[in-house]
Design an enzyme around this catalytic site. Structure first.
Site, mmCIF file in Angstrom:
data_model
loop_
_atom_site.group_PDB
_atom_site.id
_atom_site.type_symbol
_atom_site.label_atom_id
_atom_site.label_comp_id
_atom_site.label_asym_id
_atom_site.label_seq_id
_atom_site.Cartn_x
_atom_site.Cartn_y
_atom_site.Cartn_z
ATOM 1 N N ARG A 161 0.829 -1.215 0.000
ATOM 2 C CA ARG A 161 0.000 0.000 0.000
ATOM 3 C C ARG A 161 0.862 1.264 0.000
ATOM 4 O O ARG A 161 0.478 2.279 -0.580
ATOM 5 C CB ARG A 161 -0.944 -0.002 1.196
ATOM 6 C CG ARG A 161 -2.118 -0.936 0.973
ATOM 7 C CD ARG A 161 -3.045 -0.973 2.157
ATOM 8 N NE ARG A 161 -4.329 -1.527 1.753
ATOM 9 C CZ ARG A 161 -5.312 -1.815 2.587
ATOM 10 N NH1 ARG A 161 -5.161 -1.599 3.885
ATOM 11 N NH2 ARG A 161 -6.443 -2.312 2.140
ATOM 12 N N LYS A 167 -19.015 -17.030 3.129
ATOM 13 C CA LYS A 167 -20.472 -17.009 3.209
ATOM 14 C C LYS A 167 -21.149 -16.261 2.053
ATOM 15 O O LYS A 167 -20.641 -15.251 1.577
ATOM 16 C CB LYS A 167 -20.909 -16.328 4.520
ATOM 17 C CG LYS A 167 -20.431 -17.052 5.763
ATOM 18 C CD LYS A 167 -21.243 -16.667 6.990
ATOM 19 C CE LYS A 167 -21.263 -15.199 7.314
ATOM 20 N NZ LYS A 167 -20.076 -14.669 7.952
ATOM 21 N N GLY A 219 -9.635 -8.546 0.498
ATOM 22 C CA GLY A 219 -8.449 -8.682 1.331
ATOM 23 C C GLY A 219 -7.837 -10.079 1.282
ATOM 24 O O GLY A 219 -6.647 -10.239 1.008
ATOM 25 N N GLY A 227 -12.836 -3.814 1.367
ATOM 26 C CA GLY A 227 -14.227 -3.357 1.433
ATOM 27 C C GLY A 227 -14.604 -2.430 0.291
ATOM 28 O O GLY A 227 -15.720 -2.487 -0.236
HETATM 29 P P1 ADP Z 1 -12.134 -11.509 0.626
HETATM 30 O O1 ADP Z 1 -11.472 -10.950 1.872
HETATM 31 O O2 ADP Z 1 -11.147 -11.726 -0.474
HETATM 32 O O3 ADP Z 1 -13.341 -10.698 0.223
HETATM 33 P P2 ADP Z 1 -13.726 -13.346 2.113
HETATM 34 O O4 ADP Z 1 -13.485 -12.514 3.322
HETATM 35 O O5 ADP Z 1 -15.084 -13.359 1.553
HETATM 36 O O6 ADP Z 1 -12.672 -12.974 0.976
HETATM 37 O O7 ADP Z 1 -13.387 -14.858 2.390
HETATM 38 C C1 ADP Z 1 -12.169 -15.259 2.889
HETATM 39 C C2 ADP Z 1 -12.296 -16.384 3.844
HETATM 40 O O8 ADP Z 1 -13.142 -17.408 3.354
HETATM 41 C C3 ADP Z 1 -10.959 -17.016 4.098
HETATM 42 O O9 ADP Z 1 -10.549 -16.739 5.397
HETATM 43 C C4 ADP Z 1 -11.202 -18.496 3.851
HETATM 44 O O10 ADP Z 1 -10.602 -19.324 4.830
HETATM 45 C C5 ADP Z 1 -12.696 -18.591 3.932
HETATM 46 N N1 ADP Z 1 -13.175 -19.778 3.231
HETATM 47 C C6 ADP Z 1 -12.943 -20.140 1.967
HETATM 48 N N2 ADP Z 1 -13.482 -21.344 1.682
HETATM 49 C C7 ADP Z 1 -14.070 -21.760 2.824
HETATM 50 C C8 ADP Z 1 -14.775 -22.934 3.214
HETATM 51 N N3 ADP Z 1 -14.987 -23.925 2.336
HETATM 52 N N4 ADP Z 1 -15.231 -23.016 4.469
HETATM 53 C C9 ADP Z 1 -15.031 -22.011 5.339
HETATM 54 N N5 ADP Z 1 -14.365 -20.896 5.048
HETATM 55 C C10 ADP Z 1 -13.880 -20.758 3.805
HETATM 56 MG MG MG Z 2 -12.249 -10.821 3.816
#
Ligand code: ADP
Ligand code: MG
Length: 403
Positions: A43, A204, A357, A380
Site C-alpha cells: 500500500r 459465506k 483482502g 471493502g
Molecule cells: P475476501 O477478503 O477476499 O473478500 P472473504 O473474506 O469473503 O474474501 O473470504 C475469505 C475467507 O473465506 C478465508 O478466510 C477463507 O478461509 C474462507 N473460506 C474459503 N473457503 C471456505 C470454506 N470452504 N469453508 C469455510 N471458510 C472458507
Molecule cells: Mg475478507
C-alpha cells in the site's frame, strides 16, 4: 449508473498543484508483524506515483492516513513514524512524521514547509472525531492545505472525516491510485471485453449477496467456490454434509439461479470438493463428488476436477474478476483450489482483476500478484464497487470539468 459518475471525477492532473499545500489522504493501513514492523508495504508503494507527481511540481505534500484500529486514543505501536521511515527510503527523500494530525504544532510545521517537502500527519484514528466524521475535526484538517487529494481507495467506502469531511472545504480531486482503482472496476463492470467471468468465493453467501446480485447481470459466466458453495449446492437439493448452509439465504440463491437462467449466464458450482471433519491443519482429507458429501464432513476446498473445469472455463475468458478464495487457503491442505484458480488467472491473456483482502493475500502468497492486470489495494472498497454502489469518498470529490 453510479460507476459512470465516479469516472468523471476531477483528478490531480486536472488542477494546478504547483507550489501549493496539498493534503493527501493515503491508505497506509499496512499489516504489521508480531514485532510491530511493516509486514507488507504494497500500500505504501502504491501511493508513490501521486506523491512523486506532487513533489515534481514543488507542491508541499501533507500526507495523512489511519493505521489499525486505535479506538480514538494514542497507541504507541500504531504511530505512523514507521510508515514515514519506509516512505522516506522509497522516495529517497526525508519524510517528517508529525506527532499529531491537527493543532498548532502541526500548523506551524506545515507553515515551515518548502516546495517538494513531504510530511506525514499522525494516525488519524488517534482522534475519535475521524470515524465520526466530526465537522470541526474535518475543518481543522482542511485548514492545513489548499488542495485535497484522495488517494486512499481502501478507505473510500468509509464516510470518515478525512474521506468525506475535508473535501467539503477544499478543491478535492482524485489521486493517481484512486483513479486507477476506480477506472479499472468501472471499465470491467460497464464495458468488459467478453467473455466476462466472475469467480466468487469466500466463507459465506451473506457477505457477498450484493456483489452476486450486481455481477450476475453483467457476466457471461459466474463461478462459485469457497464455503458459500455449500448454500448453492443445498439450494439445488444436494446434501452438504456438515458444511455450514445459510438456510436464510436459500431463497436469495434460488433467485440468483433463476436470473442466471433468464440471462443465459453459465453458473458453475464445483463438481467435486475436498472435505474434512474439521477445518484444521493435519486432518485427513478426501475428494468427493459435490453430490455425495458424506455426513459429518465439511467442504474445505474445491476438488481437482472442479479446478480443472474452472481453469478451462477461465482460459476462454477475456475478462475475469475474482473475489473470495476457493477454499480455506490459509491451511495448506485446503489451498490447492485457490492456487489453481490463481494460476489460471495468471496464465490468462486478458484482463484479470483481483479484489478483496483475503483474495489479494492469497495471490500475493502464491507469488502471482504481478501477473494480474490489477490487484486492488482495497478490500471493502472493492466489494462496494463490485456491488455497484458508490464510494462516499469518491462522491465527495469535485466533478471533472468544474473550475
Ligand atoms: P475476501 O477478503 O477476499 O473478500 P472473504 O473474506 O469473503 O474474501 O473470504 C475469505 C475467507 O473465506 C478465508 O478466510 C477463507 O478461509 C474462507 N473460506 C474459503 N473457503 C471456505 C470454506 N470452504 N469453508 C469455510 N471458510 C472458507
Ligand atoms: Mg475478507
Amino acid at each position: 449508473m453510479q460507476n459512470v459518475i465516479s469516472r468523471r471525477k476531477k483528478t490531480v492532473r486536472e488542477i494546478d498543484v504547483r507550489g501549493k499545500r496539498v493534503l493527501v489522504r493515503a491508505d497506509f493501513n499496512v499489516p504489521l508483524d508480531e514485532d510491530g514492523a511493516i509486514a507488507d508495504d504494497t500500500r505504501i508503494r502504491a501511493s508513490l506515483p501521486t506523491i512523486r507527481y506532487l513533489c515534481e511540481r514543488d507542491a508541499r505534500v501533507i500526507l495523512c492516513s489511519h493505521l489499525g484500529r486505535p479506538k480514538g486514543v494514542v497507541e504507541e505501536r500504531l504511530r505512523l513514524v514507521l510508515v514515514a521511515n519506509r516512505l522516506s527510503v522509497l522516495l529517497d527523500q526525508p519524510v517528517v512524521a508529525l506527532r499529531d494530525c491537527i493543532g498548532p504544532e502541526v500548523e506551524s510545521a506545515v507553515a515551515a514547509m518548502n516546495g517538494g517537502d513531504v510530511v506525514l500527519l499522525e494516525n488519524l484514528r488517534f482522534h475519535p472525531e475521524e470515524k465520526k466524521d466530526d465537522p470541526a475535526f474535518a475543518e481543522r484538517l482542511a485548514r492545513l492545505a489548499e488542495i485535497y487529494v484522495n488517494d486512499a481507495f481502501g478507505a473510500s467506502h468509509r464516510a470518515h472525516a478525512s474521506v468525506v469531511g475535508v473535501p467539503e472545504h477544499l478543491p478535492a480531486v482524485a489521486g493517481l491510485l484512486l483513479e486507477k482503482e476506480i477506472g479499472t472496476f468501472a471499465r470491467i463492470l460497464e464495458d468488459p471485453e467478453r467473455p466476462f467471468a466472475a469467480v466468487i468465493g469466500g466463507a459465506k453467501v451473506s457477505d457477498k449477496l450484493e456483489v452476486l446480485d450486481n455481477i450476475i447481470s453483467r457476466v457471461d459466466t459466474l463461478i462459485i467456490g469457497g464455503g458459500m458453495a455449500a448454500t448453492f449446492l443445498a439450494s439445488r437439493g444436494y446434501g452438504a454434509g456438515a458444511s455450514y448452509v445459510e438456510t436464510d439465504r436459500l431463497d436469495a440463491v434460488r433467485r440468483l439461479e433463476e436470473r442466471a437462467t433468464e440471462r443465459g449466464v453459465r453458473l458453475l458450482l464445483p463438481g467435486d470438493v475436498v472435505v474434512a471433519e474439521r477445518l484444521e491443519a493435519g486432518v485427513p482429507t478426501r475428494v468427493v463428488p459435490a453430490a455425495e458429501i458424506p455426513d459429518g464432513r465439511i467442504i474445505a476446498d474445491i476438488g481437482p476436477g472442479a479446478a480443472d473445469e474452472f481453469s478451462r472455463e477461465l482460459a476462454g475468458s477475456r475478462t475475469v474478476v475474482w473475489n473470495g478464495p476457493m477454499g480455506v487457503f490459509e491451511i495448506p491442505e485446503f489451498a490447492e483450489g485457490t492456487r489453481r484458480v490463481a494460476a489460471a488467472l495468471a496464465n490468462l491473456r486478458g484482463t484479470t482483476v483481483i479484489g478483496g483482502g483475503s483474495t489479494t493475500d492469497a495471490v500475493v502468497r502464491f507469488g502471482l500478484a504481478d501477473q494480474m492486470t490489477h490487484v486492488s489495494t482495497g478490500g471493502g472498497a472493492a466489494l462496494t464497487m463490485l456491488a455497484g454502489k458508490p464510494l462516499p469518498g469518491v462522491t465527495a470529490l469535485d466533478d471533472a470539468g468544474t473550475p
